[in-house]
Design a protein around this motif. Structure first.
Motif, PDB file in Angstrom:
ATOM      1  N   LEU A 183       0.801  -1.226   0.000  1.00 39.39           N
ATOM      2  CA  LEU A 183       0.000   0.000   0.000  1.00 39.39           C
ATOM      3  C   LEU A 183       0.836   1.278   0.000  1.00 39.39           C
ATOM      4  O   LEU A 183       0.512   2.211  -0.752  1.00 39.39           O
ATOM      5  CB  LEU A 183      -0.981  -0.003   1.173  1.00 39.39           C
ATOM      6  N   PRO A 184       1.901   1.381   0.813  1.00 37.85           N
ATOM      7  CA  PRO A 184       2.692   2.623   0.771  1.00 37.85           C
ATOM      8  C   PRO A 184       3.310   2.891  -0.602  1.00 37.85           C
ATOM      9  O   PRO A 184       3.406   4.043  -1.024  1.00 37.85           O
ATOM     10  CB  PRO A 184       3.782   2.401   1.826  1.00 37.85           C
ATOM     11  N   VAL A 185       3.695   1.840  -1.304  1.00 37.68           N
ATOM     12  CA  VAL A 185       4.271   2.019  -2.640  1.00 37.68           C
ATOM     13  C   VAL A 185       3.220   2.597  -3.583  1.00 37.68           C
ATOM     14  O   VAL A 185       3.485   3.554  -4.321  1.00 37.68           O
ATOM     15  CB  VAL A 185       4.833   0.685  -3.180  1.00 37.68           C
ATOM     16  N   ALA A 186       2.015   2.026  -3.550  1.00 33.60           N
ATOM     17  CA  ALA A 186       0.940   2.528  -4.410  1.00 33.60           C
ATOM     18  C   ALA A 186       0.574   3.965  -4.030  1.00 33.60           C
ATOM     19  O   ALA A 186       0.343   4.808  -4.910  1.00 33.60           O
ATOM     20  CB  ALA A 186      -0.287   1.622  -4.313  1.00 33.60           C
ATOM     21  N   TYR A 187       0.549   4.247  -2.729  1.00 35.40           N
ATOM     22  CA  TYR A 187       0.217   5.604  -2.290  1.00 35.40           C
ATOM     23  C   TYR A 187       1.281   6.605  -2.756  1.00 35.40           C
ATOM     24  O   TYR A 187       0.946   7.684  -3.272  1.00 35.40           O
ATOM     25  CB  TYR A 187       0.061   5.675  -0.766  1.00 35.40           C
ATOM     26  N   LEU A 188       2.562   6.267  -2.578  1.00 30.86           N
ATOM     27  CA  LEU A 188       3.635   7.162  -3.031  1.00 30.86           C
ATOM     28  C   LEU A 188       3.564   7.375  -4.541  1.00 30.86           C
ATOM     29  O   LEU A 188       3.815   8.484  -5.023  1.00 30.86           O
ATOM     30  CB  LEU A 188       4.999   6.613  -2.613  1.00 30.86           C
ATOM     31  N   LEU A 189       3.209   6.340  -5.266  1.00 32.32           N
ATOM     32  CA  LEU A 189       3.034   6.465  -6.707  1.00 32.32           C
ATOM     33  C   LEU A 189       1.912   7.456  -7.017  1.00 32.32           C
ATOM     34  O   LEU A 189       2.014   8.263  -7.945  1.00 32.32           O
ATOM     35  CB  LEU A 189       2.715   5.084  -7.296  1.00 32.32           C
ATOM     36  N   SER A 190       0.861   7.452  -6.202  1.00 32.57           N
ATOM     37  CA  SER A 190      -0.260   8.378  -6.428  1.00 32.57           C
ATOM     38  C   SER A 190       0.145   9.827  -6.198  1.00 32.57           C
ATOM     39  O   SER A 190      -0.439  10.732  -6.795  1.00 32.57           O
ATOM     40  CB  SER A 190      -1.453   8.020  -5.529  1.00 32.57           C
ATOM     41  N   LEU A 191       1.119  10.059  -5.332  1.00 35.80           N
ATOM     42  CA  LEU A 191       1.589  11.431  -5.104  1.00 35.80           C
ATOM     43  C   LEU A 191       2.333  11.958  -6.328  1.00 35.80           C
ATOM     44  O   LEU A 191       2.312  13.157  -6.606  1.00 35.80           O
ATOM     45  CB  LEU A 191       2.483  11.485  -3.866  1.00 35.80           C
ATOM     46  N   TRP A 192       2.991  11.058  -7.023  1.00 42.13           N
ATOM     47  CA  TRP A 192       3.729  11.422  -8.233  1.00 42.13           C
ATOM     48  C   TRP A 192       2.788  11.516  -9.428  1.00 42.13           C
ATOM     49  O   TRP A 192       2.839  12.469 -10.197  1.00 42.13           O
ATOM     50  CB  TRP A 192       4.838  10.392  -8.473  1.00 42.13           C
ATOM     51  N   GLN A 193       1.920  10.502  -9.594  1.00 42.18           N
ATOM     52  CA  GLN A 193       0.989  10.436 -10.720  1.00 42.18           C
ATOM     53  C   GLN A 193      -0.301   9.776 -10.234  1.00 42.18           C
ATOM     54  O   GLN A 193      -0.397   8.552 -10.192  1.00 42.18           O
ATOM     55  CB  GLN A 193       1.626   9.630 -11.855  1.00 42.18           C
ATOM     56  N   PRO A 194      -1.296  10.580  -9.818  1.00 43.60           N
ATOM     57  CA  PRO A 194      -2.518  10.022  -9.231  1.00 43.60           C
ATOM     58  C   PRO A 194      -3.195   8.935 -10.070  1.00 43.60           C
ATOM     59  O   PRO A 194      -3.731   7.973  -9.527  1.00 43.60           O
ATOM     60  CB  PRO A 194      -3.435  11.240  -9.076  1.00 43.60           C
ATOM     61  N   ALA A 195      -3.157   9.046 -11.379  1.00 52.70           N
ATOM     62  CA  ALA A 195      -3.833   8.070 -12.236  1.00 52.70           C
ATOM     63  C   ALA A 195      -3.192   6.688 -12.173  1.00 52.70           C
ATOM     64  O   ALA A 195      -3.816   5.704 -12.570  1.00 52.70           O
ATOM     65  CB  ALA A 195      -3.862   8.558 -13.678  1.00 52.70           C
ATOM     66  N   LEU A 196      -1.966   6.577 -11.647  1.00 54.22           N
ATOM     67  CA  LEU A 196      -1.311   5.274 -11.567  1.00 54.22           C
ATOM     68  C   LEU A 196      -1.667   4.498 -10.297  1.00 54.22           C
ATOM     69  O   LEU A 196      -1.374   3.311 -10.197  1.00 54.22           O
ATOM     70  CB  LEU A 196       0.214   5.438 -11.662  1.00 54.22           C
ATOM     71  N   PHE A 197      -2.310   5.159  -9.333  1.00 52.09           N
ATOM     72  CA  PHE A 197      -2.653   4.466  -8.086  1.00 52.09           C
ATOM     73  C   PHE A 197      -3.565   3.264  -8.336  1.00 52.09           C
ATOM     74  O   PHE A 197      -3.304   2.156  -7.856  1.00 52.09           O
ATOM     75  CB  PHE A 197      -3.325   5.428  -7.099  1.00 52.09           C
ATOM     76  N   PHE A 198      -4.642   3.457  -9.076  1.00 49.47           N
ATOM     77  CA  PHE A 198      -5.601   2.377  -9.266  1.00 49.47           C
ATOM     78  C   PHE A 198      -5.044   1.235 -10.115  1.00 49.47           C
ATOM     79  O   PHE A 198      -5.244   0.073  -9.772  1.00 49.47           O
ATOM     80  CB  PHE A 198      -6.932   2.927  -9.779  1.00 49.47           C
TER      81      PHE A 198
END
Length: 191
Positions: free
Chosen positions: A94-109
């Motif tokens: 989860l933290p990896v996906a969340y950090l990815l969302s801070l960089w590019q929100p569309a990549l979280f899902f």
């Protein structure tokens, strides 16, 4: 006496409605996130899935009980440990996906689809059902495709919601088939 793998899988299917209620609860969390993506903002959609994800297990257990399953497995079932380990793996991602969302929100899902798809592959062993191989690979494939296509936050959340809803229905159907044939198998094994 130790359980065989087949007995342990049968116990997990009986105890947790073959996991269908968990898939359905997960689908509901994804639908809520899609609603936030459509009506609010990408960060709120991300948080909706993260917070909604905390309720998947309790909602799934409630649905189990409403549908007549006990919402637990027998003490000593070794597959319970595997389910727990896969939960920790999900939490660690989860933290990896969340950090990815801070960089590019569309990549979280899409990232979450890949992570959850990987977890469902473990469920193929836990429940002894090929459906989980298909579900895991479909979610992972959707996650990859959404990332490559640079899909919107809404499209990513909606894809997760719809795919899990479809597989929840398929899992309910398969569980009912298992439940219908189990008494006949048990009668034959007693003779």
């Amino acid at each position: 006496m130790e359980m065989s793998v087949t007995q342990a899988q049968s116990d997990m299917r009986q105890g947790y409605y073959s996991g269908a209620t968990g898939i359905l609860a997960s689908s509901l969390a994804w639908f809520v996130a899609a609603g936030f993506a459509a009506l609010a903002s990408p960060p709120q959609a991300v948080w909706a899935l993260l917070i909604g994800g905390m309720f998947i297990h309790p909602v799934g257990l409630l649905l189990c009980r409403l549908l007549g399953s006990r919402g637990s497995h027998e003490k000593g079932n070794p597959l319970g440990l595997l389910a727990g380990a896969s939960t920790f793996w999900l939490i660690f991602c989860l933290p990896v996906a969340y950090l990815l969302s801070l960089w590019q929100p569309a990549l979280f899902f899409p990232a979450m689809l890949l992570v959850i798809g990987g977890r469902y592959l473990v469920f193929a062993t836990i429940y002894g059902m090929r459906l989980y191989w298909v579900l895991g690979l479909v979610l992972a494939g959707a996650g990859f495709a959404l990332a490559v296509l640079k899909a919107s936050v809404f499209a990513g959340a909606l894809a997760g919601a719809v795919l899990e809803a479809v597989f929840a229905i398929a899992c309910v159907v398969q569980h009912r088939r298992f439940a219908a044939i189990m008494p006949a198998r048990e009668r034959r094994s007693q003779h």
